[in-house]
Design an enzyme around this catalytic site. Structure first.
Site, PDB file in Angstrom:
ATOM      1  N   LYS A 155       0.872  -1.182   0.000  1.00 49.51           N
ATOM      2  CA  LYS A 155       0.000   0.000   0.000  1.00 49.51           C
ATOM      3  C   LYS A 155       0.904   1.226   0.000  1.00 49.51           C
ATOM      4  O   LYS A 155       2.053   1.148   0.441  1.00 49.51           O
ATOM      5  CB  LYS A 155      -0.878   0.003   1.260  1.00 49.51           C
ATOM      6  CG  LYS A 155      -2.138   0.800   1.115  1.00 49.51           C
ATOM      7  CD  LYS A 155      -3.223   0.071   0.351  1.00 49.51           C
ATOM      8  CE  LYS A 155      -4.391   0.971   0.028  1.00 49.51           C
ATOM      9  NZ  LYS A 155      -5.524   0.257  -0.553  1.00 49.51           N
ATOM     10  N   ASP A 187      -6.881   4.262  -4.742  1.00 47.83           N
ATOM     11  CA  ASP A 187      -7.586   4.110  -3.460  1.00 47.83           C
ATOM     12  C   ASP A 187      -8.222   5.480  -3.204  1.00 47.83           C
ATOM     13  O   ASP A 187      -8.434   6.248  -4.163  1.00 47.83           O
ATOM     14  CB  ASP A 187      -6.603   3.718  -2.333  1.00 47.83           C
ATOM     15  CG  ASP A 187      -7.317   3.292  -1.050  1.00 47.83           C
ATOM     16  OD1 ASP A 187      -7.926   2.210  -1.031  1.00 47.83           O
ATOM     17  OD2 ASP A 187      -7.304   4.052  -0.067  1.00 47.83           O
TER      18      ASP A 187
END
Ligand code: NDP
Length: 451
Positions: free
Chosen positions: A126, A166
């Site tokens: 991430k 995201d």
């Protein structure tokens, strides 16, 4: 003291403020996998847990860029490359002022198990930045993305680490990031997913997470012997990529989605939300939801600050199925209590870890069908993986082809999770089923690859 409690104690050192959400995610997994660790000593022998909770590396860098008024701005960029036992690092980029290392470690850790659940060859990662895209001009977004990629490109590659979108990072940002990567490296490869269709994006990637959330819920309700969603009232939070496409799929199957929300307030439209208007407000004009009621005066707008603290207006609307699709910890114990009291039958997490541990406990103790994020929202990363396959083969799949593969993937994940829960004596508990099934796949690969 049980094995799980000992493990929790061991990792308590990570419970500082910034790491709170990371610790929350880790704690849930450790408790869930206790039956697996206790039944098979090989995972302790190979210290899998100790190795899994530490990222392979955390890359932190400075991002310097210039705004439209010639001011020099400085932000922090991150990439947490967590685990690549099953395949190259894969996971989104988040641009939001709340981003810090702890949040990205929580998201990266969840991503490892989520990617494992898809059955696809992808590891977990991430990244992102504390950059706030709100109120920025298109040129400022472009300049920030270019500056961010100037550093990030050193650490990514189609066989190494493939970021995606995201919160705050959609097709526009991925387009700018890809443009800069290409300029710096002179390479035209599938280094990012979620690209616009015209230069290598997969059809259906924008829809994938939301559609997948609904496919998962349909399968879960069927497996649990509950009535299907058709004709049922559903509540959805958020008004971004995941929320919009969850609402879209719910409408396609004849369910009635009556709510959405953003960070400022909630819309309740008992006749069903006007999706075209919502898309115009959020995707085109990027304005507050407050404007929704100008066109639909029958709908209600509830500003967030006018609602009692510790509860959220969206979860006080009676519904058959609830879909938290905004952000982490947006559904607390009081919200869960409201949902249960109002007769809610199922809760599916579209966002990452939107329910607090107390809320989850309450759902499980009331036999609510509860679908955890790492299983239910895996459709996005699954289609990202399909995008990688298309890029590698220089091919394009049709919308129908991707949709069919997505549906099949979500059904398989749901069945795998339910079956695992049953195998480990916690039938109907999709949280434990998802954690055990995801952990086992990664752990077995780690053992096979040596230390
Ligand atoms: P977006 O940036 O597209 O949308 C996020 C939405 O949530 C915005 O409408 C935002 O409102 C709203 N929001 C943020 N904070 C709150 C809050 N406290 N209360 C109510 N609404 C809030 O993000 P995505 O839709 O892409 O992501 C949403 C969630 O889904 C995240 O948890 C993400 O990690 C997860 N996810 C996303 C995937 C994807 O494919 N995009 C894949 C898997 C998971 P505002 O506009 O006011 O900021």
């Amino acid at each position: 003291m049980s094995r799980a409690e000992m493990d929790i104690k061991k990792f308590e050192r990570g419970n500082c403020d910034e790491n709170k959400v990371f610790y929350q995610a880790m704690e849930e997994v450790i408790y869930s996998i206790a039956p697996l660790l206790e039944s098979d000593p090989i995972y302790a022998k190979y210290a899998i847990l100790d190795r899994l909770v530490v990222p392979d590396r955390v890359i932190k860098f400075k991002v310097t860029w210039m705004d439209d008024h010639q001011n020099i701005m400085v932000n922090t960029g991150f990439r947490v490359q967590f685990n690549n036992s099953l395949g190259p690092y894969k996971g989104g980029l988040r641009f939001h002022p709340s981003v810090n290392e702890g949040i990205l470690k929580f998201l990266g850790f969840e991503q490892i198990l989520k990617n494992a659940l898809t059955g696809l060859p992808i590891g977990g990662a991430k990244g992102g930045s504390d950059f706030d895209p709100k109120g920025k001009s298109d040129f400022e977004i472009m300049k920030f993305c270019a500056a961010f990629m100037t550093e990030l490109h050193k650490y990514i590659g189609p066989r190494m680490d493939i970021p995606a979108g995201d919160i705050g990072v959609g097709a526009r940002e991925i387009g700018y990031l890809f443009g800069e990567y290409k300029k710096i490296t002179s390479k035209y490869d599938g280094v990012l997913t979620g690209k616009p269709f015209m230069f290598g994006g997969s059809l259906m990637r924008p829809e994938a997470t939301g559609y997948g959330v609904v496919y998962f819920t349909q399968t879960m309700l069927e497996m649990e012997g509950k009535e299907p969603l058709t004709g049922k009232i559903c509540t959805v939070s958020g008004a971004g990529n995941v929320a919009l496409h969850t609402i879209e799929k719910l409408q396609q199957i004849g369910a009635i989605a009556v709510s959405c929300s953003d960070s400022q307030g909630t819309i309740y439209d008992g006749r069903g939300v006007d999706l075209a208007l919502l898309k115009e407000l959020k995707l085109v004009r990027r304005v507050s939801l407050e404007e929704y009621v100008q066109k639909h005066p029958q709908a209600k707008y509830i500003p967030t600050q006018e609602y009692p603290k510790d509860a959220h207006a969206v979860w006080d609307i009676p519904c058959y199925a609830a879909f938290p699709c905004a952000t982490q910890n947006e559904l607390c114990e009081e919200d869960a209590h409201n949902l249960v009291t109002n007769g809610c039958v199922s809760v599916t997490e579209g966002a990452n870890m939107p329910s607090t541990p107390d809320a989850i406990e309450l759902f499980l103790s009331h036999q609510i069908c509860f679908a955890p994020a790492k299983a239910a929202n895996a459709g996005g990363v699954a289609v990202s993986s399909f995008e990688m396959s298309q890029n590698a083969a220089m091919s394009k799949w049709s919308f129908e082809e991707v949709d069919a593969k997505l549906k099949e993937t979500m059904q398989q994940i749901c069945k795998r999770v339910a079956l695992t829960a049953k195998d480990y004596g916690v039938e109907g508990n999709y949280v434990d089923g998802a954690n055990i099934a995801g952990f086992k796949r990664v752990a077995d690969a780690m053992i096979a690859e040596g230390i």
